[in-house]
Design a protein around this motif. Structure first.
Motif, PDB file in Angstrom:
ATOM      1  N   SER A 165       0.816  -1.225   0.000  1.00 34.23           N
ATOM      2  CA  SER A 165       0.000   0.000   0.000  1.00 34.23           C
ATOM      3  C   SER A 165       0.844   1.268   0.000  1.00 34.23           C
ATOM      4  O   SER A 165       0.294   2.370  -0.053  1.00 34.23           O
ATOM      5  CB  SER A 165      -0.925   0.023   1.231  1.00 34.23           C
ATOM      6  N   LYS A 186      -1.013   7.582   7.852  1.00 33.71           N
ATOM      7  CA  LYS A 186      -2.060   6.590   7.605  1.00 33.71           C
ATOM      8  C   LYS A 186      -2.394   5.775   8.850  1.00 33.71           C
ATOM      9  O   LYS A 186      -3.116   4.783   8.768  1.00 33.71           O
ATOM     10  CB  LYS A 186      -1.630   5.659   6.471  1.00 33.71           C
ATOM     11  N   ASN A 293      -8.369  14.662   3.157  1.00 31.47           N
ATOM     12  CA  ASN A 293      -9.237  13.788   3.953  1.00 31.47           C
ATOM     13  C   ASN A 293      -9.940  12.760   3.077  1.00 31.47           C
ATOM     14  O   ASN A 293     -10.095  11.593   3.468  1.00 31.47           O
ATOM     15  CB  ASN A 293     -10.272  14.622   4.715  1.00 31.47           C
ATOM     16  N   ASN A 294     -10.387  13.182   1.896  1.00 29.13           N
ATOM     17  CA  ASN A 294     -11.011  12.227   0.966  1.00 29.13           C
ATOM     18  C   ASN A 294      -9.999  11.179   0.510  1.00 29.13           C
ATOM     19  O   ASN A 294     -10.339  10.005   0.327  1.00 29.13           O
ATOM     20  CB  ASN A 294     -11.593  12.972  -0.234  1.00 29.13           C
ATOM     21  N   ALA A 295      -8.739  11.609   0.328  1.00 31.38           N
ATOM     22  CA  ALA A 295      -7.692  10.652  -0.064  1.00 31.38           C
ATOM     23  C   ALA A 295      -7.466   9.621   1.047  1.00 31.38           C
ATOM     24  O   ALA A 295      -7.245   8.437   0.767  1.00 31.38           O
ATOM     25  CB  ALA A 295      -6.395  11.391  -0.373  1.00 31.38           C
ATOM     26  N   ARG A 296      -7.537  10.066   2.310  1.00 32.56           N
ATOM     27  CA  ARG A 296      -7.390   9.114   3.425  1.00 32.56           C
ATOM     28  C   ARG A 296      -8.548   8.122   3.455  1.00 32.56           C
ATOM     29  O   ARG A 296      -8.353   6.936   3.730  1.00 32.56           O
ATOM     30  CB  ARG A 296      -7.303   9.873   4.749  1.00 32.56           C
ATOM     31  N   LYS A 297      -9.753   8.600   3.157  1.00 30.01           N
ATOM     32  CA  LYS A 297     -10.906   7.696   3.106  1.00 30.01           C
ATOM     33  C   LYS A 297     -10.725   6.669   1.997  1.00 30.01           C
ATOM     34  O   LYS A 297     -10.995   5.475   2.184  1.00 30.01           O
ATOM     35  CB  LYS A 297     -12.186   8.505   2.886  1.00 30.01           C
ATOM     36  N   ASP A 298     -10.265   7.136   0.831  1.00 27.69           N
ATOM     37  CA  ASP A 298     -10.020   6.209  -0.277  1.00 27.69           C
ATOM     38  C   ASP A 298      -8.936   5.203   0.086  1.00 27.69           C
ATOM     39  O   ASP A 298      -9.024   4.017  -0.276  1.00 27.69           O
ATOM     40  CB  ASP A 298      -9.594   6.983  -1.531  1.00 27.69           C
ATOM     41  N   PHE A 299      -7.916   5.670   0.801  1.00 25.34           N
ATOM     42  CA  PHE A 299      -6.832   4.763   1.205  1.00 25.34           C
ATOM     43  C   PHE A 299      -7.367   3.675   2.132  1.00 25.34           C
ATOM     44  O   PHE A 299      -7.005   2.503   1.983  1.00 25.34           O
ATOM     45  CB  PHE A 299      -5.736   5.556   1.909  1.00 25.34           C
ATOM     46  N   GLU A 300      -8.227   4.042   3.077  1.00 18.71           N
ATOM     47  CA  GLU A 300      -8.780   3.047   3.999  1.00 18.71           C
ATOM     48  C   GLU A 300      -9.607   2.020   3.244  1.00 18.71           C
ATOM     49  O   GLU A 300      -9.552   0.820   3.542  1.00 18.71           O
ATOM     50  CB  GLU A 300      -9.642   3.746   5.060  1.00 18.71           C
ATOM     51  N   THR A 301     -10.373   2.470   2.244  1.00 22.41           N
ATOM     52  CA  THR A 301     -11.157   1.534   1.438  1.00 22.41           C
ATOM     53  C   THR A 301     -10.250   0.587   0.667  1.00 22.41           C
ATOM     54  O   THR A 301     -10.484  -0.629   0.616  1.00 22.41           O
ATOM     55  CB  THR A 301     -12.047   2.320   0.453  1.00 22.41           C
ATOM     56  N   LYS A 302      -9.185   1.131   0.080  1.00 24.98           N
ATOM     57  CA  LYS A 302      -8.243   0.308  -0.661  1.00 24.98           C
ATOM     58  C   LYS A 302      -7.518  -0.665   0.261  1.00 24.98           C
ATOM     59  O   LYS A 302      -7.188  -1.789  -0.141  1.00 24.98           O
ATOM     60  CB  LYS A 302      -7.246   1.192  -1.400  1.00 24.98           C
TER      61      LYS A 302
END
Length: 319
Positions: A165, A186, A293-302
């Motif tokens: 990741s 992260k 913040n949206n990038a962190r949300k996407d990272f958690e989903t990934k």
């Protein structure tokens, strides 16, 4: 089924030490696969490593970051140990580092030299200062319950979640700084263990340039802070600009109240422009913070998807 451990050794002109490093890690982790990635060495590093029992591969893009990028992409394992080929990190700590990863207690284990023998063994005084400076910057800018004790160490253990990741952007020695900041940003699990550091043997030369690479590391911290913490970065700039604007405006305003005149028109214009720049900086910080913040949300989903894929692969290997 036994866990697969991969020892990753990036090398550039380490013919004096690579054989000992490979053999030491073979004794410490007899079940591990040991990979030596040769980065355009001009000596016989690759041949010596292969004779010592390592799996030798080549990375033709110069720079440690490029080597680690290829290692992380190419190799699949349940635990990864990264060390240098210069024989400065004792292999006896590898088992303890692996156990923390394999038992799910850490996504990255940091081999902490600075709490052990680094300051006594290292012969380059500006390296001591640079390591302390970088550590202070990281712990100040990324305030976290986990205090980082050693940022620049090349001795680490990783989980597959971290390895698969981690978006590697650095090409050179900034890679360790990038790893540390990624883990903090992260909210990955970090552990540190003190490891004894020994200086390079006579005849072995460090590839790290104290000033050039040090400047690159500090610039990496600056850029990643701007990217990962935009509201703090641009908010601080906005506060500074607004304070300067206010300090310039107050004398003009006081004179206007006293006399009804505004003789310092240029000062008034500059203060207004600075106030406008402060508001623009604050606005940029708010917009970029939303994006971050949206990038962190996407990272958690990934990460959740990656966990499922890794579990499926593990199940297939066990069948």
């Amino acid at each position: 089924m036994s866990k697969k451990i991969a020892v990753l050794i990036p090398c550039y002109n380490e013919s004096l030490t690579v054989e000992k490093v490979v053999k030491d890690f073979r004794r410490a982790l007899p079940e591990a696969e040991i990979y030596v990635y040769d980065n355009n060495s001009k000596d016989n590093t690759a041949e010596i490593a292969e004779k010592a029992g390592a799996i030798v591969r080549h990375e033709y893009r110069q720079g440690k970051g490029n080597v680690i990028r290829s290692m992380f992409r190419d190799i699949n394992a349940d635990c990864y140990i990264m060390t240098d080929g210069d024989d400065t990190y004792p292999a006896e700590y590898a088992r303890q580092m692996c156990d923390l990863v394999l038992t799910g207690k850490a996504d990255m284990v940091i081999g902490d030299r600075l709490s052990a023998t680094y300051f006594e063994e290292n012969k380059r005084p500006f390296h001591n200062f640079g390591n302390s400076l970088v550590r202070g910057c990281i712990n100040t800018f990324w305030s976290n319950k986990t205090k980082i004790l050693d940022v620049m160490t090349g001795y680490r253990a990783f989980s597959p979640m971290f390895v698969k990741s981690f978006p590697i952007l650095s090409q050179g020695f900034e890679i360790e700084t990038e790893m540390t900041i990624h883990a903090l940003d992260k909210n990955l699990m970090l552990q540190s263990i003190p490891v004894n550091y020994r200086d390079r043997p006579e005849g072995s030369v460090s590839k790290l340039n104290t000033y050039v690479d040090g400047a690159k590391v500090l610039m990496t911290i600056f850029n990643l802070y701007r990217n990962y913490r935009p509201l703090r970065f641009f908010g601080a700039a906005a506060i500074i600009l607004m304070l300067i604007a206010i300090l310039m405006f107050l004398p003009v305003f006081a004179e206007y109240l006293a006399t009804g005149l505004v003789p310092k028109i240029p000062t008034l214009i500059v203060s207004g422009l600075l106030a406008l720049a402060a508001m623009l900086s604050a606005t940029c910080g708010l917009i970029l913070d939303t994006i971050a913040n949206n990038a962190r949300k996407d990272f958690e989903t990934k990460m959740n998807i990656l966990r499922i894929l890794l579990q499926r692969e593990k199940s297939r290997n066990e069948i």
